[in-house]
Design a protein around this motif. Sequence first.
Motif, mmCIF file in Angstrom:
data_model
loop_
_atom_site.group_PDB
_atom_site.id
_atom_site.type_symbol
_atom_site.label_atom_id
_atom_site.label_comp_id
_atom_site.label_asym_id
_atom_site.label_seq_id
_atom_site.Cartn_x
_atom_site.Cartn_y
_atom_site.Cartn_z
ATOM 1 N N GLU A 147 11.016 0.824 -14.170
ATOM 2 C CA GLU A 147 9.372 1.028 -14.258
ATOM 3 C C GLU A 147 8.680 0.413 -12.782
ATOM 4 N N ALA A 148 9.371 -0.548 -12.478
ATOM 5 C CA ALA A 148 8.826 -0.983 -10.927
ATOM 6 C C ALA A 148 9.144 0.074 -9.823
ATOM 7 N N ALA A 149 10.195 0.657 -9.953
ATOM 8 C CA ALA A 149 10.601 1.661 -8.955
ATOM 9 C C ALA A 149 9.748 2.845 -9.355
ATOM 10 N N ARG A 150 9.476 3.172 -10.314
ATOM 11 C CA ARG A 150 8.534 4.221 -10.499
ATOM 12 C C ARG A 150 6.926 4.005 -9.881
ATOM 13 N N VAL A 151 6.467 2.908 -10.295
ATOM 14 C CA VAL A 151 5.442 2.452 -9.741
ATOM 15 C C VAL A 151 5.408 2.244 -8.296
ATOM 16 N N LEU A 152 6.281 1.756 -7.499
ATOM 17 C CA LEU A 152 6.266 1.624 -6.072
ATOM 18 C C LEU A 152 6.304 3.013 -5.559
ATOM 19 N N GLU A 153 6.965 3.885 -6.109
ATOM 20 C CA GLU A 153 7.037 5.326 -5.574
ATOM 21 C C GLU A 153 5.650 6.019 -5.710
ATOM 22 N N ILE A 154 4.857 5.557 -6.515
ATOM 23 C CA ILE A 154 3.255 5.911 -6.776
ATOM 24 C C ILE A 154 2.643 5.406 -5.288
ATOM 25 N N GLY A 155 2.889 4.180 -5.224
ATOM 26 C CA GLY A 155 2.112 3.689 -3.970
ATOM 27 C C GLY A 155 2.913 4.065 -2.406
ATOM 28 N N ALA A 156 3.994 4.615 -2.660
ATOM 29 C CA ALA A 156 4.494 5.296 -1.327
ATOM 30 C C ALA A 156 3.790 6.498 -1.321
ATOM 31 N N GLN A 157 3.644 7.286 -2.309
ATOM 32 C CA GLN A 157 2.703 8.343 -2.263
ATOM 33 C C GLN A 157 1.408 8.327 -1.696
ATOM 34 N N ARG A 158 0.903 7.239 -1.889
ATOM 35 C CA ARG A 158 -0.588 7.020 -1.347
ATOM 36 C C ARG A 158 -0.447 6.242 0.135
ATOM 37 N N LEU A 167 9.553 2.999 -0.678
ATOM 38 C CA LEU A 167 10.603 3.912 -1.165
ATOM 39 C C LEU A 167 12.111 3.327 -1.141
ATOM 40 N N LYS A 168 12.191 2.263 -0.212
ATOM 41 C CA LYS A 168 13.419 1.544 0.212
ATOM 42 C C LYS A 168 13.625 0.693 -1.006
ATOM 43 N N LEU A 169 12.304 -0.181 -1.493
ATOM 44 C CA LEU A 169 12.385 -1.031 -2.402
ATOM 45 C C LEU A 169 12.685 -0.468 -3.809
ATOM 46 N N ALA A 170 12.217 0.969 -3.673
ATOM 47 C CA ALA A 170 12.283 1.634 -5.259
ATOM 48 C C ALA A 170 14.038 1.918 -5.393
ATOM 49 N N VAL A 171 14.354 2.296 -4.242
ATOM 50 C CA VAL A 171 15.835 2.474 -4.352
ATOM 51 C C VAL A 171 16.676 1.237 -4.553
ATOM 52 N N MET A 172 16.362 0.321 -3.980
ATOM 53 C CA MET A 172 17.072 -1.141 -4.065
ATOM 54 C C MET A 172 16.919 -1.525 -5.559
ATOM 55 N N LEU A 173 15.589 -1.508 -6.047
ATOM 56 C CA LEU A 173 15.544 -1.839 -7.435
ATOM 57 C C LEU A 173 16.623 -1.130 -8.407
ATOM 58 N N ARG A 174 16.524 0.289 -8.142
ATOM 59 C CA ARG A 174 17.343 0.936 -9.078
ATOM 60 C C ARG A 174 18.804 0.688 -8.856
ATOM 61 N N ALA A 175 19.223 0.176 -7.921
ATOM 62 C CA ALA A 175 20.718 -0.222 -7.505
ATOM 63 C C ALA A 175 20.950 -1.420 -8.079
ATOM 64 N N GLU A 176 19.798 -2.223 -8.321
ATOM 65 C CA GLU A 176 19.777 -3.727 -8.268
ATOM 66 C C GLU A 176 20.639 -4.541 -7.490
ATOM 67 N N GLN A 177 20.148 -4.252 -6.291
ATOM 68 C CA GLN A 177 21.071 -4.887 -5.150
ATOM 69 C C GLN A 177 19.973 -6.056 -4.405
ATOM 70 N N PHE A 178 18.766 -6.352 -5.038
ATOM 71 C CA PHE A 178 17.735 -6.829 -4.258
ATOM 72 C C PHE A 178 17.503 -8.215 -4.838
ATOM 73 N N ALA A 179 17.362 -9.031 -3.813
ATOM 74 C CA ALA A 179 16.993 -10.693 -4.407
ATOM 75 C C ALA A 179 15.582 -10.731 -4.646
ATOM 76 N N ASP A 180 14.912 -10.434 -5.878
ATOM 77 C CA ASP A 180 13.614 -10.246 -6.205
ATOM 78 C C ASP A 180 12.949 -11.579 -5.964
ATOM 79 N N GLU A 181 13.576 -12.605 -6.100
ATOM 80 C CA GLU A 181 12.743 -13.719 -5.736
ATOM 81 C C GLU A 181 12.215 -14.102 -4.238
#
Length: 276
Positions: A147-158, A167-181
């Motif tokens: 859901e976070a990736a979906r919302v970030l994609e909305i932000g990217a469109q705007r 969009l890069k953050l959205a991809v990384m979230l879906r790949a579960e490769q990013f240190a969110d903290e």
Amino acid sequence: MRPALLLALAGFALFATLAAWRAQQPVVLTPQFVADRVVIPAPLLVALHGGDRFLAADLETMRLAATGMDDRGVDTGYLVRAQREVARLNACHEDNYYLANGLLTWGGAVEQGNEVLRAAVECRFWDEFPPFFYGINLSFFQRDNEEAARVLEIGAQRSTQNAAAMLKLAVMLRAEQFADERLALNYLIQQRDSSTDPKLKDMLDKRVIRLQGLIGLREAQRRFEPAHGPLASLEQLVEAGIIEALPTDPLRLGYELRDGHIELKKLKIAGLEEQP
């Protein structure tokens, strides 16, 4: 006689009749203990401001920004209720969603702050920042990366300048490769440093310190578990000599071990936990 004048006279006569009747009624005084600060409901605020809900939202936001925090900290329960009413008046209000994100979501009232952000995402269809804030919160606090990736994609469109980064953050979230903290810390530091209000900057600085404490604890957990097995309590990190002491949370909420993960403790607000 003109109809408008007749209507005015009829209204005055009705008011005078009701006032006279009310004056004859017995007055019963019941001692009451007021446990919290008064928040005026949105419909009444609209009436008090002559039907202008945007003016009501502006003035109420200024009032709660001035009275919701002082040298002792943030009156979170009051801000939760007040900012909900402002969102009902004008979900597009920029100051309201910014304050809700910085002071509520990152101050322990996660669901209540995100509620204001969700309304801003829907209302401010041109604004990239509510989706960005909300997307980060979904990932960090609720671990809902999809859901976070979906919302970030909305932000990217705007966005006109930050679309590629979102969009890069959205991809990384879906790949579960990013240190969110770490990302969350950078984002919170940016919020703090961009604030021009010294009082707000100080409040956000406390949240930065709180998050730095969490990052330190998670790093200590990663060092502890290969040698000692799954962490059962935070105190084990001190006993094993990995850290000298548990970090002090400037918001006095602290940290907790939940399902094997060290998390920020959330604020429990009486009367609001059960609400949808």
